[in-house]
Design a protein around this motif. Structure first.
Motif, PDB file in Angstrom:
ATOM      1  N   THR A 102       0.820  -1.204   0.000  1.00 34.11           N
ATOM      2  CA  THR A 102       0.000   0.000   0.000  1.00 34.11           C
ATOM      3  C   THR A 102       0.852   1.251   0.000  1.00 34.11           C
ATOM      4  O   THR A 102       0.524   2.252  -0.598  1.00 34.11           O
ATOM      5  N   GLU A 332      -0.960  -6.771  12.685  1.00 30.25           N
ATOM      6  CA  GLU A 332      -1.664  -5.687  13.360  1.00 30.25           C
ATOM      7  C   GLU A 332      -1.612  -5.897  14.868  1.00 30.25           C
ATOM      8  O   GLU A 332      -2.103  -6.895  15.385  1.00 30.25           O
ATOM      9  N   ARG A 365      -0.074   4.415  15.881  1.00 29.51           N
ATOM     10  CA  ARG A 365      -1.083   5.480  15.904  1.00 29.51           C
ATOM     11  C   ARG A 365      -1.770   5.533  17.268  1.00 29.51           C
ATOM     12  O   ARG A 365      -1.967   4.494  17.917  1.00 29.51           O
ATOM     13  N   GLY A 369      -6.141   7.572  15.641  1.00 30.87           N
ATOM     14  CA  GLY A 369      -5.590   7.204  14.342  1.00 30.87           C
ATOM     15  C   GLY A 369      -4.452   8.082  13.857  1.00 30.87           C
ATOM     16  O   GLY A 369      -3.974   7.909  12.729  1.00 30.87           O
ATOM     17  N   ASN A 394      -3.731  11.583   5.660  1.00 35.77           N
ATOM     18  CA  ASN A 394      -4.520  10.529   5.023  1.00 35.77           C
ATOM     19  C   ASN A 394      -4.571   9.307   5.940  1.00 35.77           C
ATOM     20  O   ASN A 394      -3.571   8.624   6.148  1.00 35.77           O
ATOM     21  N   MET A 395      -5.738   9.036   6.495  1.00 35.89           N
ATOM     22  CA  MET A 395      -5.885   7.934   7.438  1.00 35.89           C
ATOM     23  C   MET A 395      -5.657   6.573   6.785  1.00 35.89           C
ATOM     24  O   MET A 395      -5.147   5.640   7.403  1.00 35.89           O
ATOM     25  N   ASP A 396      -6.075   6.431   5.510  1.00 33.74           N
ATOM     26  CA  ASP A 396      -5.968   5.144   4.832  1.00 33.74           C
ATOM     27  C   ASP A 396      -4.546   4.862   4.354  1.00 33.74           C
ATOM     28  O   ASP A 396      -4.073   3.729   4.443  1.00 33.74           O
ATOM     29  N   LYS A 397      -3.868   5.893   3.822  1.00 33.52           N
ATOM     30  CA  LYS A 397      -2.510   5.739   3.312  1.00 33.52           C
ATOM     31  C   LYS A 397      -1.618   6.831   3.883  1.00 33.52           C
ATOM     32  O   LYS A 397      -1.244   7.781   3.184  1.00 33.52           O
TER      33      LYS A 397
END
Length: 537
Positions: A102, A332, A365, A369, A394-397
């Motif tokens: 990612t 994770e 994080r 987040g 950018n939380m996703d990336k």
């Protein structure tokens, strides 16, 4: 004949001579090329025969690959959850690791290079977690008997493999290392000093240390491809290093089908527990071991409770070539008390990448987040932590920048002992694990006779004893199955096998079934009361 005719004839004769010379030269060249071609073809045939023979031998060494089936793991795997068996038919499908992630660590942040020297680390406030402690307790052995260089009759093994599942092939000790899976699981604690140090930190810094500890569990997998001994049902392994290393642990083989081991350890300010079970995927050129379940770390004072699943271990060159191991995937890590998380990426090896191999990279994080720390390094050398100074929102990336002056080295691999290559590539701790010790349970792996015989180089005697022990286990299993059938015919309840020191419960955090330590082992040791232990050896 006129002068013109004579001149014309001489020209034609000269031309004929030139043509003949060219033809002869071409013929010589053709003969030479043909001879070279024959030689080349002969070499190719010889090479083809050698490769065919090597392919046959390497294919049988698939049995050797069975080593990673457990380890690989050994080598390092996660547990908990409803156990999934590597020994049964599974419907899950293994997907190859993605080449493109990612995000790329190099493009997303600016930080100090991964391969820093010790002096550079010191100058940037780095800190090693290999604590200097005053040695206490008993003197431990520093060597194990060297592994003998004995020939392996691969064809005799091949005969035993025909028509059988890979995971059910009976492996001779020739492919083994002289420790059990239970001892291999205990190796996770080699760098448990990080957990002791983490117990005194804030939760976000603590997460960095837990991530580094999780990565350190894989540090020996690049050196070792032999398989540990499969534990017998009810086999145990204790490791009491509280006096010198600050921790002690107990491990028990709690299930035979599927094979599963339960592990519980306590240290100064922390508790760690996990189930060891896995599934495997064989894809011709490689074998992947996929851990099932969770590892838990709980800190006594703060009550911070972390859990994570371990990542995939893949053994390459199953058929041809030298075996090598890669660890890859996303791990994770969650702090269930605070909601803070870290996704620790184990970057898969790539022939085409100029980047550092065996790299790990993770962003820590907070509960909202927002990135606060970065951990980076390699799973076979060292891990650093750095503070995040800026990010893209950018939380996703997320793409982050770090404060290079905050770099701190929180884990460095211990060097292998001198001569380790002749001692199964064992670390100092691993050398000590199978040392004979008084007062342990009669089910302890140290007391397993076939394993001890293998350690001292008596492989023939070890293989014979191994068959005897396994047949003894099968007799007990068949007896239980017969009793269960009779009970079912009478409509009566038949209680399934119950571990001695662990009990199966549901994990409150994720709903998975895990084996929880129910206590009593250390008390039994203190009283020298082992009446609860089964007779397995």
């Amino acid at each position: 004949m006129t002068e013109i005719d004579r001149h014309l004839m001489e020209e034609r004769m000269d031309l004929l001579k030139i043509t003949a010379e060219v033809v002869l030269k071409s013929f010589d060249e053709f003969v030479e090329m043909s001879e070279q071609r024959v030689k080349k073809l002969t070499k190719l045939v010889d090479l083809e025969q050698k490769e065919k023979k090597m392919l046959q031998e390497q294919f049988i060494e698939l049995a050797k690959q069975h080593s990673s089936l457990e380890r690989a793991a050994t080598f390092c795997s996660s547990r908990g959850g409803e156990p999934v068996s590597a020994y049964g038919d599974q419907e899950d499908e293994f997907h190859d690791a993605e080449e493109e992630l990612t995000f790329s660590p190099n493009s997303e942040y600016h930080s100090a290079p991964l391969d820093m020297t010790s002096s550079e680390c010191t100058s940037t406030s780095s800190e090693s977690t290999t604590c200097t402690v005053i040695k206490k307790g008993r003197n431990r052995r520093t060597t194990v008997p060297e592994r003998p260089d004995l020939p392996i009759n691969l064809w005799s093994i091949m005969k035993n493999c025909i028509g059988k599942e890979l995971s059910k092939i009976p492996m001779p000790v020739n492919f083994s290392e002289p420790i059990s899976v239970l001892q291999r699981v205990t190796e996770d604690l080699e760098y448990a000093d990080m957990l002791e140090k983490a117990a005194k930190l804030s939760s976000l810094e603590q997460m960095c240390y837990v991530a580094a500890y999780a990565a350190s569990n894989y540090s020996t997998t690049c050196h070792r491809t032999n398989k540990p001994f499969n534990p017998l049902l009810g086999e145990t392994y204790e490791c009491d290093r509280m006096e010198d290393l600050g921790w002690k642990s107990i491990t028990e083989q709690v299930s035979h089908h599927p094979p599963a081991a339960a592990h519980h350890a306590i240290g100064r300010g922390w508790t760690m527990y996990q189930d060891f079970t896995m599934t495997s995927r064989f894809r011709g050129k490689y074998l992947s071991v996929i851990p099932v379940g969770y590892t838990h770390v709980v800190f006594d004072e703060s009550k911070n409770h972390y859990s994570y699943r371990k990542i995939t271990t893949t053994v390459h060159n199953i058929i041809v070539g030298k075996l090598w191991i890669d660890n890859h995937g996303d791990m994770e890590i969650t702090n269930h008390k605070t909601g803070e998380k870290c996704v620790l990426k184990f970057i898969p090896y790539s022939y085409f990448s100029r980047d550092t191999q065996r790299k790990v990279y993770g962003i820590i994080r907070d509960s909202t987040g927002i990135p606060k720390y970065v951990v980076q390094g390699t799973w076979d050398k060292s891990i650093d932590m750095l503070k995040v100074s800026n990010w893209n929102g950018n939380m996703d990336k997320p793409k982050v920048e770090v404060d290079e002056t905050s770099l701190k080295r929180i884990w460095t691999v211990n060097p292998l002992p001198k001569g380790a290559e002749k001692m199964h590539n064992f670390t100092k701790l691993t050398i000590e694990l199978n040392e004979e010790e008084d007062g342990v349970a009669p089910t302890d792996s140290r007391l397993r006779p076939d394993q001890r015989l293998m350690e001292i180089g008596k492989w023939d005697e070890s293989n014979k004893k191994k068959l005897e022990i396994e047949e003894k286990q099968r007799i007990v299993r068949r007896k239980r199955e017969a009793e269960m059938d009779k009970a079912m015919q009478r409509g009566e309840h038949y209680e399934e096998y119950q571990p001695t020191w662990f009990t199966k419960v549901q994990d409150e955090l994720n709903g998975a079934l895990i084996h929880q330590y129910k206590g009593g082992y250390w008390e039994a040791k203190q009283q020298n009361d082992w009446t609860k232990c089964p007779d397995i050896f």
